[in-house]
Design an enzyme around this catalytic site. Structure first.
Site, PDB file in Angstrom:
ATOM      1  N   ARG A   1       0.861  -1.482  -0.097  1.00  0.00           N
ATOM      2  CA  ARG A   1       0.152  -0.150  -0.071  1.00  0.00           C
ATOM      3  C   ARG A   1       1.014   1.540   0.075  1.00  0.00           C
ATOM      4  O   ARG A   1       0.393   2.398   0.804  1.00  0.00           O
ATOM      5  CB  ARG A   1      -0.857   0.062   1.256  1.00  0.00           C
TER       6      ARG A   1
ATOM      7  N   SER B   1     -10.316  -0.534   3.806  1.00  0.00           N
ATOM      8  CA  SER B   1      -9.437  -0.604   4.799  1.00  0.00           C
ATOM      9  C   SER B   1      -8.765   1.000   5.267  1.00  0.00           C
ATOM     10  O   SER B   1      -7.760   1.565   4.220  1.00  0.00           O
ATOM     11  CB  SER B   1      -8.127  -1.246   4.521  1.00  0.00           C
TER      12      SER B   1
ATOM     13  N   GLU C   1      -4.077   3.828   6.478  1.00  0.00           N
ATOM     14  CA  GLU C   1      -3.615   3.634   4.767  1.00  0.00           C
ATOM     15  C   GLU C   1      -4.540   4.458   4.176  1.00  0.00           C
ATOM     16  O   GLU C   1      -3.820   4.753   3.406  1.00  0.00           O
ATOM     17  CB  GLU C   1      -4.669   2.747   4.980  1.00  0.00           C
TER      18      GLU C   1
END
Ligand code: EPU
Length: 342
Positions: free
Chosen positions: A164, A242, A338
């Site tokens: 990510r 997320s 995130e």
């Protein structure tokens, strides 16, 4: 080039958070970026690049010039013996690209179906799901430099992808606009079915015919069903996917946690480290379904924070902070957010 003043950003972020951009410019081509760079006032103003707004938490109004990327286009660049190379404008919907490639007969992106957001945002956070990450299918991308207005092409190495993560969240943050992304879809196609929930779907398929093999379209439908069952649709419930990354720890740290919490869901990584399921830890701290103001923890997946209606960014961050504190208190692990927090 289309310039707006006092642009309302709520429709442009999937969490549905209220914020106003002092100036918003719609970018439909590389030439539009050059016009911004050459503009007497816009050229020297700080800038913020906005894609589909699916991975962003807005906590305030934006004094920067917001560049809303709307570069369109989908095409097959090359049909090589070992791969199809496809190119998409950064403003195209990611899921739209996945479905287009499948309809054209270029499989390879099926595990990444239904991920919200635009094509241009996909390399920024190196999107991933069900055993495939963008970097596994990446060929190259085009960027326009926000200082010089020059277009250049970056390969995988230059993008320094991580979990990510990429150079666009780091050294190149705010310095370039991604305008086109090219993907490499390997031939012959090989399904990726190692993820537990996909293994289950395969077992169901093979219950009646032991040799049955799913098509790429079939896998895309499985992924759509799996995601739909546990992740909220941003069109109905505001969210940014997320909210935290799954933390990666050393085997020693993991053993220590298992000693206290034998049930913790964890995945050994190829490099010897261990990834812990952040959703499980948040769940274990009792957060599932909880609400702070108008921000909440989704009741079917604790890793996803949601907008219960009229949430503002600071409420979301208060909830996120409280979750981080309780996970740290119980497991000694600091969860990293995130999405990009603005
Ligand atoms: N779990 C719980 N309770 C929860 C949620 C999860 O106990 O409320 C446990 C379950 O045991 C589950 C495990 O955690 O098996 C992992 O959950 P899941 O399979 O949903 O995956 P994840 O690790 O939570 C990651 C990605 C998702 C991606 C899925 C599938 C990150 C930060 N998230 O989630 O990506 O779709 O794997 O590959 O890596 C996103 O980035 O926005 C995103 C949705």
């Amino acid at each position: 080039m289309h310039i707006e003043s006092g642009a309302v950003l709520r429709p442009y972020n999937t969490f549905g958070l209220p914020a106003v951009a002092h100036t918003l410019v719609r970018i439909t081509s590389d030439a539009d970026v050059r016009s911004v760079v050459d503009h007497p006032t816009l050229g020297i103003a700080p800038k913020f690049v906005l894609g589909g707004g699916s991975n962003i938490i807005l906590t305030r109004d934006m004094p920067q010039v917001v560049l809303k990327v709307e570069v369109m286009g989908l095409r097959l660049v090359e049909a090589r013996a070992d791969a199809w190379i496809v190119e998409a404008g950064a403003g195209e919907s990611w899921h739209g690209l996945v479905m287009w490639t499948l309809a054209q007969g270029y499989p390879g992106l099926e595990n990444l179906a239904l991920i919200p957001g635009t094509v241009g945002a996909s390399p920024v956070q190196n999107i991933g799901a069900y055993g495939v990450e963008l970097q596994d299918r990446f060929e190259s991308l085009d960027v326009v430099d926000l200082c010089t207005g020059l277009t250049s092409t970056l390969n995988t190495e230059r993008c320094t992808f991580g979990y990510r993560d990429s150079v666009f969240k780091r050294a190149l943050a705010g310095r370039v606009v991604i305008t086109r992304v090219r993907l490499r879809l390997p031939r012959p196609w090989r399904p990726v079915l190692g993820y537990l929930e996909l293994e289950r779907k395969l077992a169901e398929l093979q219950a009646s015919d032991a040799h049955a093999q799913p098509s790429a379209q079939q896998i895309a439908h499985w992924v759509i069903a799996i995601r739909g069952a546990k992740l909220p649709d941003p069109a109905c419930i505001g969210n940014a996917g997320s909210f935290f990354k799954n933390p990666v720890v050393t085997p020693e740290q993991c053993r220590d946690i298992i000693g206290r919490d034998p049930e913790i869901v964890h995945y050994p990584m190829p490099d010897g480290s261990v990834k812990l399921a952040a959703g499980w830890m948040i769940d274990a701290c009792g957060w599932k379904g909880k609400t702070v103001g108008q921000a909440g923890v989704y009741d079917r997946h604790s890793l996803v924070l949601v907008n219960r209606g009229e949430a503002i960014g600071s409420e979301v961050m208060t909830l996120a902070g409280a979750i981080q504190e309780s996970v740290y208190g119980r497991f000694g692990i600091r969860l990293e957010t995130e999405p990009v927090i603005v």
